[in-house]
Enzyme design. Structure first.
Site, PDB file in Angstrom:
ATOM      1  CE1 TYR A  20       0.196   1.944   4.249  1.00 52.84           C
ATOM      2  CE2 TYR A  20       0.671  -0.382   4.577  1.00 52.84           C
ATOM      3  CZ  TYR A  20       0.704   0.924   5.034  1.00 52.84           C
ATOM      4  OH  TYR A  20       1.242   1.210   6.259  1.00 52.84           O
ATOM      5  CB  CYS A  21       1.438   3.960  -1.957  1.00 55.16           C
ATOM      6  SG  CYS A  21       0.122   4.016  -3.200  1.00 55.16           S
ATOM      7  CD  GLN A  22      -1.280   9.154   1.997  1.00 58.30           C
ATOM      8  OE1 GLN A  22      -0.334   8.664   2.591  1.00 58.30           O
ATOM      9  NE2 GLN A  22      -2.365   9.571   2.639  1.00 58.30           N
TER      10      GLN A  22
END
Length: 144
Positions: A106-108
């Site tokens: 996951y990222c932002q």
């Protein structure tokens, strides 16, 4: 059963079949799509049957993380996953995932997570998934 969001069509949810492994954990069977929803991630997390990688920058990580996630910035993912087991464990303080393990990136918001998922899949990680909506969606749902 888990509901996943079809890659390329964020509104099209469908049911995935799960199969129990010898350890009693569950493995995601349908490998065609690579996105997992926040609610399904929570279900899998409760079973403890996956590793979660945060591919954001250190500055973003300081604003919050998903519990038990390990930060490896997106630009380091490929090199990290190519490390041998001992080097990976020494650097990241966890066991390197096996090719058949369930892993979530996951990222932002989801783009870097999708890129990391693609990298992992190209290296043979069969059960690599991207968190739909990234940390932004996760934190919004946590506030509810």
């Amino acid at each position: 059963m888990l509901h996943f969001i079809k890659k390329g069509g964020l509104g099209a949810a469908f049911i995935r079949k799960l199969a129990a492994t010898s350890e009693g954990t569950r493995t995601i069977m349908n490998k065609k799509d690579s996105t997992i929803s926040c609610s399904d991630l929570k279900t899998v997390m409760a079973k403890g049957s996956l590793q979660i990688f945060d591919v954001r920058t250190e500055a973003e990580v300081e604003m919050g993380t998903i519990p038990n996630s390990i930060n490896i910035p997106v630009d380091e993912i490929e090199a990290a996953l190519k490390r041998d087991d001992a080097d990976f464990k020494q650097k990241y303080k966890i066991n390197k995932p096996k090719l058949e393990d369930n892993i979530v990136f996951y990222c932002q918001m989801g783009r870097r997570g999708a890129r990391s998922t693609d990298i992992a899949q190209s290296l043979g990680y069969k059960n690599a998934h991207n968190l739909a909506g990234g940390f932004q969606e996760w934190s919004a749902k946590e506030e509810q």
